[in-house]
Design an enzyme around this catalytic site. Sequence first.
Site, PDB file in Angstrom:
ATOM      1  N   ASN A   9       0.865  -1.194   0.000  1.00 57.83           N
ATOM      2  CA  ASN A   9       0.000   0.000   0.000  1.00 57.83           C
ATOM      3  C   ASN A   9       0.896   1.237   0.000  1.00 57.83           C
ATOM      4  OD1 ASN A   9      -1.838   2.030   0.479  1.00 57.83           O
ATOM      5  ND2 ASN A   9      -2.284   1.426   2.596  1.00 57.83           N
ATOM      6  N   TRP A  10       0.952   1.886  -1.135  1.00 52.87           N
ATOM      7  CA  TRP A  10       1.836   3.056  -1.248  1.00 52.87           C
ATOM      8  C   TRP A  10       1.232   4.324  -0.648  1.00 52.87           C
ATOM      9  CZ3 TRP A  10       5.128   3.941  -6.274  1.00 52.87           C
ATOM     10  CH2 TRP A  10       6.193   3.030  -6.293  1.00 52.87           C
ATOM     11  N   LYS A  11      -0.051   4.288  -0.333  1.00 51.91           N
ATOM     12  CA  LYS A  11      -0.730   5.489   0.186  1.00 51.91           C
ATOM     13  C   LYS A  11      -0.484   6.684  -0.741  1.00 51.91           C
ATOM     14  CE  LYS A  11       0.071   3.624   4.738  1.00 51.91           C
ATOM     15  NZ  LYS A  11       0.115   3.870   6.160  1.00 51.91           N
ATOM     16  N   HIS A  96      -9.320   1.014   5.624  1.00 50.67           N
ATOM     17  CA  HIS A  96      -8.024   1.329   6.217  1.00 50.67           C
ATOM     18  C   HIS A  96      -8.240   2.375   7.313  1.00 50.67           C
ATOM     19  CE1 HIS A  96      -3.924   2.680   6.736  1.00 50.67           C
ATOM     20  NE2 HIS A  96      -3.532   1.584   6.098  1.00 50.67           N
ATOM     21  N   GLU A 168      -4.972  -4.928  11.037  1.00 51.36           N
ATOM     22  CA  GLU A 168      -3.992  -3.846  11.132  1.00 51.36           C
ATOM     23  C   GLU A 168      -4.235  -3.042  12.407  1.00 51.36           C
ATOM     24  OE1 GLU A 168      -2.037  -2.763   7.307  1.00 51.36           O
ATOM     25  OE2 GLU A 168      -3.857  -1.571   7.308  1.00 51.36           O
ATOM     26  N   GLY A 174       2.824   2.317  10.860  1.00 47.58           N
ATOM     27  CA  GLY A 174       3.760   3.427  10.669  1.00 47.58           C
ATOM     28  C   GLY A 174       4.488   3.862  11.928  1.00 47.58           C
ATOM     29  N   SER A 213       3.895  -1.995  10.496  1.00 49.15           N
ATOM     30  CA  SER A 213       5.349  -1.936  10.694  1.00 49.15           C
ATOM     31  C   SER A 213       6.074  -3.246  10.379  1.00 49.15           C
ATOM     32  CB  SER A 213       5.680  -1.462  12.117  1.00 49.15           C
ATOM     33  OG  SER A 213       5.211  -0.152  12.311  1.00 49.15           O
TER      34      SER A 213
HETATM   35  C1  PEP Z   1      -0.531   0.377   6.488  1.00 51.73           C
HETATM   36  O1  PEP Z   1      -0.661   1.590   6.485  1.00 51.73           O
HETATM   37  O2  PEP Z   1      -1.443  -0.346   6.093  1.00 51.73           O
HETATM   38  C2  PEP Z   1       0.727  -0.180   6.980  1.00 51.73           C
HETATM   39  C3  PEP Z   1       0.767  -1.452   7.257  1.00 51.73           C
HETATM   40  O3  PEP Z   1       1.754   0.698   7.097  1.00 51.73           O
HETATM   41  P1  PEP Z   1       3.207   0.393   7.732  1.00 51.73           P
HETATM   42  O4  PEP Z   1       3.702  -0.886   7.105  1.00 51.73           O
HETATM   43  O5  PEP Z   1       4.036   1.571   7.353  1.00 51.73           O
HETATM   44  O6  PEP Z   1       3.014   0.246   9.195  1.00 51.73           O
END
Ligand code: PEP
Length: 255
Positions: A9-11, A96, A168, A174, A213
């Site tokens: 997921n590049w956001k 999300h 999640e 993050g 993360s």
């Molecule tokens: C996310 O935003 O879905 C995510 C898993 O981000 P990160 O890997 O940076 O925690």
Amino acid sequence: MKKFIITANWKLHGNNVLVCHFINKLKSYFDTNQIFSKIIFAPPVIYINNIKNQIQHNNFFIGAQNVDIHFSGAFTGEISIDMLKDIGVTYIIIGHSERRIFHHENNEYIAKKFQMIKSKNLIPILCVGENLQEKNLKQSELICRNQIDAILQLQEEDIFQNSIIAYEPIWAIGTGQTADIKHVNRIHKFIKCYIADNSNIKLKDIIIQYGGSVNFNNIQNFINSEHINGVLLGTASLSFETFINIIHNIDQYCY
Ligand code: PEP
């Protein structure tokens, strides 16, 4: 073992330069390595066409990070499921926590999107998970259950067939603070049992990814764990080297 599923997921990150870099590198990686896991790549929607046209691989799929709640109409700035389908999207991330928080999307709204995506034969990736306060109050299961209940309340028999859930925990996204593997397994097992008990999908057919993360140093914890069928990567998917090292590592164990 089932195919391990890696979602990137590049956001709201990336630009043409990064996309071209990824396309070139991914192409040469796919040409020289066998890929056993399933990779779902979700860049900002504007880059999808380019990526889809240039990378063709049996285990590589395009995901979208969001979709509008309407099929069509006067909704300036929005993108519909059919439009995503037109450009080769197979998976759509919904629920999300960033959309729940910043765009005030609630469980019922997300359930409606889930139902619409299914009705067009695309595959929803439904994100669920608790925040830190809820975790500290030992409400992780309760929060996930409420988020799942909104989908079950649609009362469609096969609603969870052909879908993915991403657990999640918000406090892990993050932050560099990955959830403990025991916690993840417990919640995944809980979600699987809950869905299997309340719908007609078999427990073994329920797919749950963990996200929060995940990086190259901790990916090993999530491989070959009974209830973890994949990972959702945010930050770690933005560096080609990290991303590919994670795929490579997973492919050593899951084939
Ligand atoms: C996310 O935003 O879905 C995510 C898993 O981000 P990160 O890997 O940076 O925690």
